[in-house]
Structure formats: C-alpha cells, structure tokens
Design a protein around this motif. Structure first.
Motif, PDB file in Angstrom:
ATOM      1  N   GLU A  10       0.830  -1.208   0.000  1.00 45.62           N
ATOM      2  CA  GLU A  10       0.000   0.000   0.000  1.00 45.62           C
ATOM      3  C   GLU A  10       0.862   1.254   0.000  1.00 45.62           C
ATOM      4  OE1 GLU A  10      -3.712  -2.033   2.518  1.00 45.62           O
ATOM      5  OE2 GLU A  10      -2.135  -0.903   3.557  1.00 45.62           O
ATOM      6  N   ALA A  11       1.908   1.243   0.824  1.00 46.18           N
ATOM      7  CA  ALA A  11       2.825   2.398   0.862  1.00 46.18           C
ATOM      8  C   ALA A  11       3.505   2.584  -0.488  1.00 46.18           C
ATOM      9  CB  ALA A  11       3.862   2.200   1.964  1.00 46.18           C
ATOM     10  N   ARG A  12       3.906   1.487  -1.113  1.00 46.12           N
ATOM     11  CA  ARG A  12       4.561   1.573  -2.428  1.00 46.12           C
ATOM     12  C   ARG A  12       3.612   2.127  -3.476  1.00 46.12           C
ATOM     13  NH1 ARG A  12       8.603  -2.954  -4.735  1.00 46.12           N
ATOM     14  NH2 ARG A  12       9.866  -1.856  -3.174  1.00 46.12           N
ATOM     15  N   ASP A  13       2.350   1.771  -3.410  1.00 46.03           N
ATOM     16  CA  ASP A  13       1.371   2.273  -4.364  1.00 46.03           C
ATOM     17  C   ASP A  13       1.223   3.787  -4.244  1.00 46.03           C
ATOM     18  OD1 ASP A  13      -0.765   1.593  -6.361  1.00 46.03           O
ATOM     19  OD2 ASP A  13      -2.011   2.585  -4.860  1.00 46.03           O
ATOM     20  N   ILE A  14       1.220   4.283  -3.004  1.00 46.48           N
ATOM     21  CA  ILE A  14       1.135   5.734  -2.784  1.00 46.48           C
ATOM     22  C   ILE A  14       2.384   6.423  -3.312  1.00 46.48           C
ATOM     23  CG2 ILE A  14       1.074   7.531  -1.012  1.00 46.48           C
ATOM     24  CD1 ILE A  14      -0.519   5.487   0.732  1.00 46.48           C
ATOM     25  N   ILE A  15       3.547   5.892  -2.975  1.00 50.88           N
ATOM     26  CA  ILE A  15       4.810   6.492  -3.402  1.00 50.88           C
ATOM     27  C   ILE A  15       4.953   6.448  -4.926  1.00 50.88           C
ATOM     28  CG2 ILE A  15       7.319   6.181  -3.359  1.00 50.88           C
ATOM     29  CD1 ILE A  15       6.973   5.209  -0.419  1.00 50.88           C
ATOM     30  N   GLY A  16       4.644   5.317  -5.497  1.00 53.49           N
ATOM     31  CA  GLY A  16       4.879   5.123  -6.932  1.00 53.49           C
ATOM     32  C   GLY A  16       3.950   5.894  -7.830  1.00 53.49           C
ATOM     33  N   ASN A  17       2.852   6.398  -7.300  1.00 50.73           N
ATOM     34  CA  ASN A  17       1.926   7.175  -8.120  1.00 50.73           C
ATOM     35  C   ASN A  17       2.089   8.675  -7.928  1.00 50.73           C
ATOM     36  OD1 ASN A  17      -0.084   5.458  -9.768  1.00 50.73           O
ATOM     37  ND2 ASN A  17       0.096   4.368  -7.814  1.00 50.73           N
ATOM     38  N   GLY A  18       3.056   9.068  -7.089  1.00 47.79           N
ATOM     39  CA  GLY A  18       3.383  10.474  -6.957  1.00 47.79           C
ATOM     40  C   GLY A  18       4.281  10.938  -8.086  1.00 47.79           C
ATOM     41  N   LEU A  19       4.564  12.245  -8.117  1.00 45.13           N
ATOM     42  CA  LEU A  19       5.439  12.802  -9.142  1.00 45.13           C
ATOM     43  C   LEU A  19       6.896  12.499  -8.815  1.00 45.13           C
ATOM     44  CD1 LEU A  19       5.380  14.564 -11.734  1.00 45.13           C
ATOM     45  CD2 LEU A  19       5.800  16.553 -10.252  1.00 45.13           C
ATOM     46  N   PHE A  20       7.290  12.717  -7.579  1.00 47.59           N
ATOM     47  CA  PHE A  20       8.602  12.335  -7.066  1.00 47.59           C
ATOM     48  C   PHE A  20       8.549  12.327  -5.544  1.00 47.59           C
ATOM     49  CE2 PHE A  20       8.854  16.966  -7.628  1.00 47.59           C
ATOM     50  CZ  PHE A  20       9.391  17.397  -6.426  1.00 47.59           C
ATOM     51  N   THR A  21       9.618  11.837  -4.935  1.00 50.30           N
ATOM     52  CA  THR A  21       9.672  11.663  -3.481  1.00 50.30           C
ATOM     53  C   THR A  21      10.890  12.372  -2.910  1.00 50.30           C
ATOM     54  OG1 THR A  21       8.515   9.522  -3.563  1.00 50.30           O
ATOM     55  CG2 THR A  21       9.881   9.939  -1.625  1.00 50.30           C
ATOM     56  N   ILE A  22      10.730  12.922  -1.708  1.00 50.46           N
ATOM     57  CA  ILE A  22      11.856  13.430  -0.914  1.00 50.46           C
ATOM     58  C   ILE A  22      11.823  12.669   0.401  1.00 50.46           C
ATOM     59  CG2 ILE A  22      12.953  15.443   0.139  1.00 50.46           C
ATOM     60  CD1 ILE A  22      11.289  17.189  -1.792  1.00 50.46           C
ATOM     61  N   THR A  23      12.915  11.997   0.761  1.00 46.60           N
ATOM     62  CA  THR A  23      12.815  11.057   1.869  1.00 46.60           C
ATOM     63  C   THR A  23      14.074  10.966   2.738  1.00 46.60           C
ATOM     64  OG1 THR A  23      12.479   8.707   2.429  1.00 46.60           O
ATOM     65  CG2 THR A  23      13.497   9.185   0.301  1.00 46.60           C
ATOM     66  N   GLY A  24      13.832  10.722   4.009  1.00 47.77           N
ATOM     67  CA  GLY A  24      14.884  10.386   4.956  1.00 47.77           C
ATOM     68  C   GLY A  24      14.912   8.897   5.252  1.00 47.77           C
ATOM     69  N   ARG A  25      14.058   8.140   4.599  1.00 49.61           N
ATOM     70  CA  ARG A  25      14.038   6.671   4.719  1.00 49.61           C
ATOM     71  C   ARG A  25      14.425   6.082   3.372  1.00 49.61           C
ATOM     72  NH1 ARG A  25      14.112   5.336  10.101  1.00 49.61           N
ATOM     73  NH2 ARG A  25      12.414   6.347  11.258  1.00 49.61           N
ATOM     74  N   MET A  26      15.531   5.316   3.343  1.00 51.17           N
ATOM     75  CA  MET A  26      16.061   4.868   2.065  1.00 51.17           C
ATOM     76  C   MET A  26      15.102   3.977   1.292  1.00 51.17           C
ATOM     77  SD  MET A  26      19.555   2.852   1.041  1.00 51.17           S
ATOM     78  CE  MET A  26      18.791   1.269   1.341  1.00 51.17           C
ATOM     79  N   HIS A  27      14.361   3.121   1.991  1.00 53.37           N
ATOM     80  CA  HIS A  27      13.489   2.210   1.256  1.00 53.37           C
ATOM     81  C   HIS A  27      12.265   2.900   0.671  1.00 53.37           C
ATOM     82  CE1 HIS A  27      15.847  -1.198   2.938  1.00 53.37           C
ATOM     83  NE2 HIS A  27      15.544  -1.700   1.762  1.00 53.37           N
ATOM     84  N   ALA A  28      11.927   4.075   1.167  1.00 57.74           N
ATOM     85  CA  ALA A  28      10.907   4.880   0.487  1.00 57.74           C
ATOM     86  C   ALA A  28      11.452   5.335  -0.858  1.00 57.74           C
ATOM     87  CB  ALA A  28      10.506   6.074   1.344  1.00 57.74           C
ATOM     88  N   ALA A  29      12.741   5.676  -0.901  1.00 58.88           N
ATOM     89  CA  ALA A  29      13.383   6.023  -2.179  1.00 58.88           C
ATOM     90  C   ALA A  29      13.398   4.815  -3.110  1.00 58.88           C
ATOM     91  CB  ALA A  29      14.800   6.524  -1.935  1.00 58.88           C
ATOM     92  N   ILE A  30      13.719   3.641  -2.576  1.00 55.42           N
ATOM     93  CA  ILE A  30      13.761   2.441  -3.414  1.00 55.42           C
ATOM     94  C   ILE A  30      12.384   2.127  -3.990  1.00 55.42           C
ATOM     95  CG2 ILE A  30      14.060  -0.086  -3.339  1.00 55.42           C
ATOM     96  CD1 ILE A  30      16.514   0.342  -1.627  1.00 55.42           C
ATOM     97  N   SER A  31      11.322   2.312  -3.200  1.00 54.91           N
ATOM     98  CA  SER A  31       9.972   2.105  -3.730  1.00 54.91           C
ATOM     99  C   SER A  31       9.668   3.087  -4.852  1.00 54.91           C
ATOM    100  CB  SER A  31       8.929   2.239  -2.619  1.00 54.91           C
ATOM    101  OG  SER A  31       8.768   1.021  -1.923  1.00 54.91           O
ATOM    102  N   SER A  32      10.105   4.324  -4.697  1.00 46.74           N
ATOM    103  CA  SER A  32       9.903   5.329  -5.742  1.00 46.74           C
ATOM    104  C   SER A  32      10.635   4.927  -7.019  1.00 46.74           C
ATOM    105  CB  SER A  32      10.395   6.698  -5.246  1.00 46.74           C
ATOM    106  OG  SER A  32      10.092   7.720  -6.161  1.00 46.74           O
ATOM    107  N   PHE A  33      11.895   4.564  -6.884  1.00 45.07           N
ATOM    108  CA  PHE A  33      12.675   4.129  -8.045  1.00 45.07           C
ATOM    109  C   PHE A  33      12.085   2.856  -8.654  1.00 45.07           C
ATOM    110  CE2 PHE A  33      16.321   6.352  -5.761  1.00 45.07           C
ATOM    111  CZ  PHE A  33      16.337   7.433  -6.635  1.00 45.07           C
ATOM    112  N   GLN A  34      11.641   1.942  -7.808  1.00 43.28           N
ATOM    113  CA  GLN A  34      11.079   0.682  -8.293  1.00 43.28           C
ATOM    114  C   GLN A  34       9.860   0.927  -9.176  1.00 43.28           C
ATOM    115  OE1 GLN A  34       8.342  -1.488  -7.882  1.00 43.28           O
ATOM    116  NE2 GLN A  34       9.364  -3.358  -8.545  1.00 43.28           N
ATOM    117  N   MET A  35       9.172   2.031  -8.894  1.00 45.97           N
ATOM    118  CA  MET A  35       7.999   2.416  -9.688  1.00 45.97           C
ATOM    119  C   MET A  35       8.367   3.447 -10.761  1.00 45.97           C
ATOM    120  SD  MET A  35       5.177   0.864  -8.348  1.00 45.97           S
ATOM    121  CE  MET A  35       3.729   1.921  -8.361  1.00 45.97           C
ATOM    122  N   SER A  36       9.680   3.556 -11.051  1.00 46.94           N
ATOM    123  CA  SER A  36      10.208   4.419 -12.114  1.00 46.94           C
ATOM    124  C   SER A  36       9.978   5.898 -11.869  1.00 46.94           C
ATOM    125  CB  SER A  36       9.608   4.016 -13.482  1.00 46.94           C
ATOM    126  OG  SER A  36       9.914   2.682 -13.782  1.00 46.94           O
TER     127      SER A  36
END
Length: 407
Positions: free
Chosen positions: A297-323
């Motif tokens: 669910e968190a990945r779906d939210i992150i991956g459908n945004g325009l881009f992410t700014i994060t202090g948690r590395m795996h939030a960045a990985i989810s963003s990248f994973q969703m291109s």
C-alpha cells in the motif's frame, strides 16, 4: 521440507525491512518449488498477521519466539541481556531443527545504530556459522572502527555473505580482506508479491496519479542532527518552497510515515511537528498519511506520486522501483553505494549527516537544487531509472537463486 529460520525481521512497522522480508520469503518459496517453510523472528502475533497478508496463502510461515531480553537499564539487567544474546539466542536457534539460518539486511551489521555492541551480534554469527549454514542476505556490512574491524574479519569468515551494493564489496575486500561474498542488490527492488500494475490504493486519499509529491521525514532525526528544532524547521521550509514553486502550483504534498515503530523513531512524531507549523491555507494542499499500512500500500502511494523526498532509504527504493525519481537525505554509506553508485542516481542524494549541514541551511538549499533538476530533466530521469532498476532487479534475484542452491 526444509525449514529456514529468518532473523532481523522483527518489525513489520518498518516498511523497508518488511519489504525485504516479504521478497526473501516470496521468491525463495517460488524458487524452491514450494519445498520450504519459514520460522521468522517477529515482535508479535500482529506482525505475523501482517506478514501473512502480504504473502500467498500456501506459504508456511510461523513466528520464531526467541528468548526475550530483560527490561531495565541497571547493570544487572545489562549483564543478563548479554548472557541472553550470547547463550540463549544461540541455543534457541540451534534447537529449532532448522536447515539454514538467514539474517536479513540492510545495515544492522554496521555501527550506525548499535555502535560497539555490534560485536555481540557478530560473535553470535561466528558461533552459529560453525554449526549451521548462515546466510547474511541483502546486507550493507560495516564500516567498523578500531579493534572491531579485526574481529569482524574473523567473525564473518564462515558465513555466506550477500551484499546489496558494490561500495560495500570494496570495503570488505580492502578493509576486511574478505573475498568470499556474493554481490547482489537490495531485495526491495523486486516486485512485492501483492504489487499489481493496476492498483489504485492511493485514490483512497483523494489523490490523482502524478499530482502530488511525497515527503517522508525520518523519525530517526538523531542520525542527521541533534538539533531537532532545526531539523523540523528545515522540513517545513522544504514544504513552503514546494507549495510556492510555480511549476508545482497545483500539486499536493503527501506527508507519509514509513517507519511507525519503535516509538522513539516513529516518523509520525516529526510529521505532526511539521504539520503544527503550517498555516490553515497551506494545510489545504497537505495530505497526511499516518495510519498503519502494508508495504504494498505504501509503495502504491509512493509510486503514483510525481517524485519523493525522503529520509528513509526504502521509500526512495519504492519510488525508483515504480520508475519515479526520489531525493534522498543521506546519513550513511548505504545511500552512496545503493542509490549513488549502483543505481547511478548520485545527483539525487543530499549529504545530510551532521549539525553543520542543517544549521547552514545546506540541506534545504541542496534539496531545492535537486527538485529543480528533477523538474527540468524528468523524462530523462524516469527513462534512466527504469533501465537501471531493471538491471538491479536481475541482480537482486540472483542471490535468491544462489541461496536456494546452497540450502
């Protein structure tokens, strides 16, 4: 059927480590043709329920109940806990009738969190690796300092080591003189078992695809600075700048908690501080997502945004994973290795460890530079991300293949 004990997977409210656990179990199960079961170290039965929700129903997963440490900070409690970690935990594992022991990454085997106490964990690995096959999976190992570096050389030599970035590989070769390891990538780059292309969970928050920016402020602010007020005010300034950016005039900001436990590093604490410093007008464009989520669910939210700014590395990985691009506020070598070098996204990393970076305003300034870079090169970045993530996915799955061949 082979039984795999999985350690360092306690907390399913840390979505990053939870993603790694999900993918390790899911892909090893598929690789083994369903001939494995899993005994997982988890904090509670609630964590077990959450894990089962993210896995296929036919995977056998049970909770591994390890001897609990004593509460309290007295000298007696500390001595008792040392005995539990050195003796009881080893016996708990050996008496579980296991085929192999897996210790999941990412960076538990470093001094960023536990400092010198990491030696206790390394000693446990050393003793166990003499009795059973020990697999250190998806790891960023080190750096270690002073006398602990020499002990790490000894304690890790019998374990099967699977690294998640090439900088760590260089460290093991040059500093620890270890060459017997498998270079792979972070397990979270793989698709989650419940991840689907047509998921629309994000719409529950009245969000539209590519119409919002995700901010993930880490509750572990002490990894960055001991000046909490400056830390929070810097995040608030980033929010202000995004809201006032003409190119982002109609975009919303999502404040997303990615780690909810333990309580002292709960991202929601910082999110609440940020929200309290915003005006009513500003809050009209803010969506706060504080509730307990599953990683898919968190990945779906992150991956459908325009881009992410994060202090948690795996939030960045989810963003990248969703291109999608992600700006990472870095406090350790894992960012440079995984995101900077292997993913080739060093232009999206902000060096943020140390009071001087925050007090000088450099974290905010550098973040704003990265935002402009993303907006001016968005298509180029998304194409590059998709290509490079594809390569890291292939690299990540190779560790599963190798582990299966050895258990």
């Amino acid at each position: 059927m082979k039984k795999i004990v999985v350690l360092h997977a306690n907390n399913t409210y840390n979505y990053g480590s939870f993603m790694m656990l999900i993918n390790f179990i899911h892909y090893l199960y598929l690789m083994s043709n369903m001939e494995v079961s899993f005994l997982v170290e988890l904090d509670s039965n609630d964590d077990l329920k959450r894990l089962k929700k993210e896995l296929k129903n036919n995977i056998i997963v049970e909770r591994f109940k390890i001897t609990k440490k004593s509460k309290g900070n007295s000298l007696i409690s500390k001595v008792k806990n040392l005995k539990i970690r050195i003796i009881n935990h080893v016996n708990d594992i050996l008496f579980s009738n296991l085929s192999a022991l897996t210790i999941l990454g990412g960076d538990d085997l470093s001094e960023y969190y536990s400092k010198w106490e990491i030696i206790v964990e390394l000693n446990k690995i050393h003793r166990l690796s003499k009795k059973v096959p020990v697999f250190l999976v998806g790891q960023t190992i080190g750096p270690f300092h002073f006398w602990r570096e020499n002990l790490a050389k000894i304690y890790l030599k019998n374990a099967h080591i699977y690294l998640r970035d090439s900088l760590c590989a260089e460290y093991l070769e040059k500093k620890l003189k270890l060459n017997d390891f498998f270079l792979s990538s972070d397990l979270a780059f793989l698709h989650l078992s419940n991840q689907t292309e047509d998921s629309s969970f994000y719409r529950q928050y009245n969000l539209k695809s590519n119409d919002y920016i995700i901010l993930v402020p880490s509750g572990s602010f002490m990894q960055y600075t001991n000046k909490k007020e400056i830390y929070v005010s810097s995040w608030v300034e980033i929010v202000h700048q995004i809201l006032n950016n003409p190119k982002l005039r109609n975009k919303k900001i999502v404040l997303l908690a990615h780690v909810l436990k333990p309580q002292e590093v709960d991202d929601r604490l910082i999110i609440n501080d940020i929200r309290s410093l915003l005006s009513e007008k500003e809050l009209q464009r803010i969506v706060v997502i504080n509730e307990e989520l599953l990683p898919s669910e968190a990945r779906d939210i992150i991956g459908n945004g325009l881009f992410t700014i994060t202090g948690r590395m795996h939030a960045a990985i989810s963003s990248f994973q969703m291109s999608k691009p992600a700006i990472s506020l870095s406090y350790s070598v894992k960012y440079e290795g995984i995101i900077g070098k292997d993913l080739d996204m060093k232009d999206l990393i902000v060096c943020a460890r140390g009071n001087n970076h925050w007090e000088s305003g450099n974290v905010v300034k550098e973040t704003l530079v990265k935002i402009s870079f993303i907006l001016n090169h968005y298509e180029m970045l998304t194409n590059k991300i998709e290509k490079n993530v594809g390569r890291l996915k292939e690299l990540s799955i190779t560790q599963i293949n190798d582990i299966y061949a050895k258990i």
